[in-house]
Structure formats: structure tokens, C-alpha cells
Design a protein around this motif. Structure first.
Motif, PDB file in Angstrom:
ATOM      1  N   GLY A  15      41.625  12.152  28.082  1.00 45.77           N
ATOM      2  CA  GLY A  15      40.236  11.710  28.113  1.00 45.77           C
ATOM      3  C   GLY A  15      39.313  12.888  27.889  1.00 45.77           C
ATOM      4  N   GLY A  16      38.049  12.743  28.284  1.00 44.59           N
ATOM      5  CA  GLY A  16      37.079  13.802  28.075  1.00 44.59           C
ATOM      6  C   GLY A  16      36.364  13.669  26.740  1.00 44.59           C
ATOM      7  N   PHE A  17      35.949  14.795  26.177  1.00 46.02           N
ATOM      8  CA  PHE A  17      35.103  14.798  24.981  1.00 46.02           C
ATOM      9  C   PHE A  17      35.793  14.107  23.813  1.00 46.02           C
ATOM     10  CE2 PHE A  17      33.589  16.934  21.061  1.00 46.02           C
ATOM     11  CZ  PHE A  17      32.261  16.544  21.121  1.00 46.02           C
ATOM     12  N   ALA A  18      35.039  13.216  23.161  1.00 46.92           N
ATOM     13  CA  ALA A  18      35.538  12.498  22.003  1.00 46.92           C
ATOM     14  C   ALA A  18      34.401  12.355  20.997  1.00 46.92           C
ATOM     15  CB  ALA A  18      36.065  11.122  22.396  1.00 46.92           C
ATOM     16  N   CYS A  19      34.750  12.162  19.743  1.00 45.06           N
ATOM     17  CA  CYS A  19      33.732  12.079  18.699  1.00 45.06           C
ATOM     18  C   CYS A  19      34.272  11.324  17.493  1.00 45.06           C
ATOM     19  CB  CYS A  19      33.273  13.473  18.285  1.00 45.06           C
ATOM     20  SG  CYS A  19      34.583  14.462  17.505  1.00 45.06           S
ATOM     21  N   ILE A  20      33.390  11.050  16.554  1.00 42.12           N
ATOM     22  CA  ILE A  20      33.770  10.526  15.249  1.00 42.12           C
ATOM     23  C   ILE A  20      33.631  11.680  14.266  1.00 42.12           C
ATOM     24  CG2 ILE A  20      33.316   8.837  13.448  1.00 42.12           C
ATOM     25  CD1 ILE A  20      32.049   7.042  15.549  1.00 42.12           C
ATOM     26  N   PRO A  21      34.732  12.368  13.921  1.00 39.69           N
ATOM     27  CA  PRO A  21      34.625  13.522  13.029  1.00 39.69           C
ATOM     28  C   PRO A  21      33.936  13.157  11.720  1.00 39.69           C
ATOM     29  CG  PRO A  21      36.812  13.405  14.004  1.00 39.69           C
ATOM     30  CD  PRO A  21      36.122  12.118  14.356  1.00 39.69           C
ATOM     31  N   GLY A  22      33.019  14.027  11.299  1.00 42.36           N
ATOM     32  CA  GLY A  22      32.288  13.817  10.052  1.00 42.36           C
ATOM     33  C   GLY A  22      31.053  12.963  10.180  1.00 42.36           C
ATOM     34  N   SER A  23      30.828  12.356  11.341  1.00 46.61           N
ATOM     35  CA  SER A  23      29.701  11.426  11.490  1.00 46.61           C
ATOM     36  C   SER A  23      28.348  12.129  11.499  1.00 46.61           C
ATOM     37  CB  SER A  23      29.866  10.594  12.758  1.00 46.61           C
ATOM     38  OG  SER A  23      29.988  11.419  13.901  1.00 46.61           O
ATOM     39  N   HIS A  24      28.342  13.446  11.644  1.00 45.24           N
ATOM     40  CA  HIS A  24      27.072  14.182  11.564  1.00 45.24           C
ATOM     41  C   HIS A  24      26.464  14.095  10.168  1.00 45.24           C
ATOM     42  CE1 HIS A  24      30.102  16.793   9.951  1.00 45.24           C
ATOM     43  NE2 HIS A  24      29.278  17.784   9.715  1.00 45.24           N
ATOM     44  N   LYS A  25      27.265  13.650   9.179  1.00 51.93           N
ATOM     45  CA  LYS A  25      26.781  13.496   7.803  1.00 51.93           C
ATOM     46  C   LYS A  25      26.845  12.046   7.340  1.00 51.93           C
ATOM     47  CE  LYS A  25      29.670  16.661   6.165  1.00 51.93           C
ATOM     48  NZ  LYS A  25      30.313  17.634   5.228  1.00 51.93           N
ATOM     49  N   SER A  26      27.176  11.124   8.229  1.00 58.54           N
ATOM     50  CA  SER A  26      27.337   9.732   7.803  1.00 58.54           C
ATOM     51  C   SER A  26      25.979   9.085   7.550  1.00 58.54           C
ATOM     52  CB  SER A  26      28.118   8.938   8.846  1.00 58.54           C
ATOM     53  OG  SER A  26      27.405   8.873  10.060  1.00 58.54           O
ATOM     54  N   ASN A  27      25.978   8.050   6.715  1.00 54.00           N
ATOM     55  CA  ASN A  27      24.744   7.374   6.322  1.00 54.00           C
ATOM     56  C   ASN A  27      24.571   6.006   6.957  1.00 54.00           C
ATOM     57  OD1 ASN A  27      23.768   9.369   4.380  1.00 54.00           O
ATOM     58  ND2 ASN A  27      25.580   8.825   3.204  1.00 54.00           N
ATOM     59  N   TYR A  28      25.598   5.520   7.629  1.00 52.73           N
ATOM     60  CA  TYR A  28      25.528   4.199   8.245  1.00 52.73           C
ATOM     61  C   TYR A  28      25.759   4.305   9.744  1.00 52.73           C
ATOM     62  CZ  TYR A  28      25.700   2.303   3.524  1.00 52.73           C
ATOM     63  OH  TYR A  28      25.419   2.007   2.220  1.00 52.73           O
ATOM     64  N   ARG A  29      25.006   3.513  10.466  1.00 57.16           N
ATOM     65  CA  ARG A  29      25.140   3.477  11.918  1.00 57.16           C
ATOM     66  C   ARG A  29      26.457   2.807  12.294  1.00 57.16           C
ATOM     67  NH1 ARG A  29      21.187   3.723  15.918  1.00 57.16           N
ATOM     68  NH2 ARG A  29      21.766   2.764  17.905  1.00 57.16           N
TER      69      ARG A  29
END
Length: 263
Positions: A155-169
Motif C-alpha cells: 500500500g502507500g503512495f500510488a499514481c497513474i504514471p504519465g498522467s501529468h501529461k494526460s489530456n482526459y480526466r
């Protein structure tokens, strides 16, 4: 910042730098943490997600650890201006960056709730990732120091890699972790490492599953020198600041900021 670190940070929106603190430094930071009051916040960060809910809120400091008495403040002051982190922030935020807010503790034990995924899903002029003229420019970024091991499935920190540049919510089911389509990644990081991530990255926290150890992470949040995500600091809270520490508390402005970590 190495070429590999630049590539991964630009690609994923985060990078894990291992062995930044040695075992003695990690031990000192844990001793300092144990010596001070930690209070569990009320639950609610999971919102209405069945995948993130648990019975306990996460533990947090009641004081800024930079203001702890000596020698307990020293591990955190070392993190604040650590040369490795300074070199990375000079690259991604630009020379003259500033401490926006923090540091703060996140402590989790088994039964601690997760945090609804957030960041990067609507326009925010203080959180961004841009590439121009051969280099990155970023808004609010975080240095998350790991004081305990985080292994796969913990558990702990998780993310969607690459989403800092994504164009859709992302769909609601993704940010609630109820159906993430396999795109949410739990970040593995050993004690002594630091995770540098862009707040424009869609990220959050998974419930903690381990019974044999806490999750302990110390988060410092930095901005380019010309902007502030939150209310700018009125002064440095450290009673005997070094020139580097004082520089990080200068108010936001476009020009004339003190550069640190430059040779």
C-alpha cells in the motif's frame, strides 16, 4: 540530475532515487519521529471509496519538524536542503525554487485508510508539466522521503504514471480505485530513498496492509520561485537557519531570488 532520472521523471511524472539517506540517517530520522507527538487525523481522505476506506486515519506531526529541538530537527533540515534533491529541483523547477509548504509526516499502520486519487485533473496554473527549449518546467513538486521500506502489495503512495501529461480526466471508478483499468501503480521504495513527483500527476494513497511495520514518509513540497500553491511563508521558522535554508523561505517573485546548489 542524471539523464536516466530526467527521462523517467518526464515519462512517468515521478522518479525513485534510492540510497539517498544511509542507514544511520534513516535511524536518526525515525528516532526523532518517535520522540514527538503523532496524532491520527479523522478518516475521510478515502471519501466514499469502498476500495480505500479503512477504520483509521493516518498519523501526522503536530509540529513542523524543522522546529524540533536539537538534535531532533537535524534529520529533517538535512532532507530540506539535501544536495541530491536540490540538484533535481534546480532542473525541474528552475534555479531559485522555494519551499511551498511542509514538511509533514504521513504515518500508516495496518487498518489506515487510503487517499482518493487527485491532482492534474483540472486546469491549475500552479501544477503543470511543460517541455520547451530542451528542458522540463514544472509547477508544485514533492520530495517524499521514505523512513521505512515499501514493498509490492504494502500500500502507500500510488499514481497513474504519465498522467501529468494526460489530456482526459480519469473516470470516477479509477480515482476511487474501484475499477482502475490496471493503470494505477503502487510505487515501491526502500527506506532511505526519496520519491520526487509532480503534483500534476494523478496520485493518492492505498490502504496500508503490513502488520510488521509502519509506513513513514516525510513530504516537502516545492514550487518554482515565481509562484505559490498555498499561502507564502512569512518567515523561516528555523531559529538558526543556514543561508540555503533562508533562501527557500524567500517570498515568491520572478527575479532576484537566491540560487542554491549551483557551482
Amino acid at each position: 540530475m542524471t539523464e536516466q532520472e530526467k527521462f523517467l521523471f518526464d515519462l512517468w511524472g515521478y522518479v525513485v532515487i534510492k540510497n539517498v539517506l544511509n542507514k544511520d540517517e534513516v535511524a536518526s530520522a525515525n528516532v526523532a519521529t518517535d520522540h514527538h507527538q503523532i496524532t491520527n487525523r479523522p478518516t475521510g481522505l478515502a471519501q466514499n471509496s469502498s476500495a480505500l476506506k479503512a477504520e483509521n486515519g493516518r498519523g501526522e506531526f503536530q509540529r513542523n519538524p524543522l522546529t524540533f529541538e536539537h538534535p531532533y530537527c537535524q534529520p529533517f533540515r538535512h532532507m530540506l536542503v539535501h544536495p541530491k534533491v536540490i540538484s533535481i529541483l534546480n532542473e525541474i523547477l528552475g534555479v531559485g525554487f522555494r519551499l511551498d509548504h511542509g514538511p509533514g509526516l504521513i504515518q500508516m499502520e495496518k487498518g489506515t485508510e487510503g487517499h482518493w486519487l487527485h491532482g492534474g485533473m483540472t486546469f491549475d496554473p500552479s501544477q503543470y508539466h511543460h517541455f520547451s527549449h530542451g528542458r522540463m518546467s514544472c509547477g508544485l513538486c514533492v520530495a517524499a522521503w521514505q523512513l521505512t521500506d515499501v514493498q509490492p502489495g504494502d500500500g502507500g503512495f500510488a499514481c497513474i504514471p504519465g498522467s501529468h501529461k494526460s489530456n482526459y480526466r480519469p473516470p470516477q471508478s479509477v480515482v476511487s480505485l474501484e475499477n482502475d483499468f490496471g493503470c494505477v501503480h503502487q510505487v515501491v521504495a526502500p527506506a532511505g530513498s526519496v520519491i520526487i513527483f509532480n503534483e500534476a500527476l494523478v496520485h493518492g494513497t492505498l490502504p496500508w496492509t503490513r502488520t510488521d511495520r509502519f509506513r513513514r514518509s516525510i513530504l516537502f513540497k516545492y514550487s518554482p520561485g515565481f509562484l505559490s500553491w498555498g499561502s507564502p511563508h512569512t518567515k523561516c521558522p528555523i531559529t538558526d537557519p543556514t543561508p540555503e535554508e533562508s533562501a527557500l523561505y524567500e517570498p515568491p517573485r520572478r527575479t532576484g531570488r537566491t540560487a542554491i546548489g549551483q557551482t
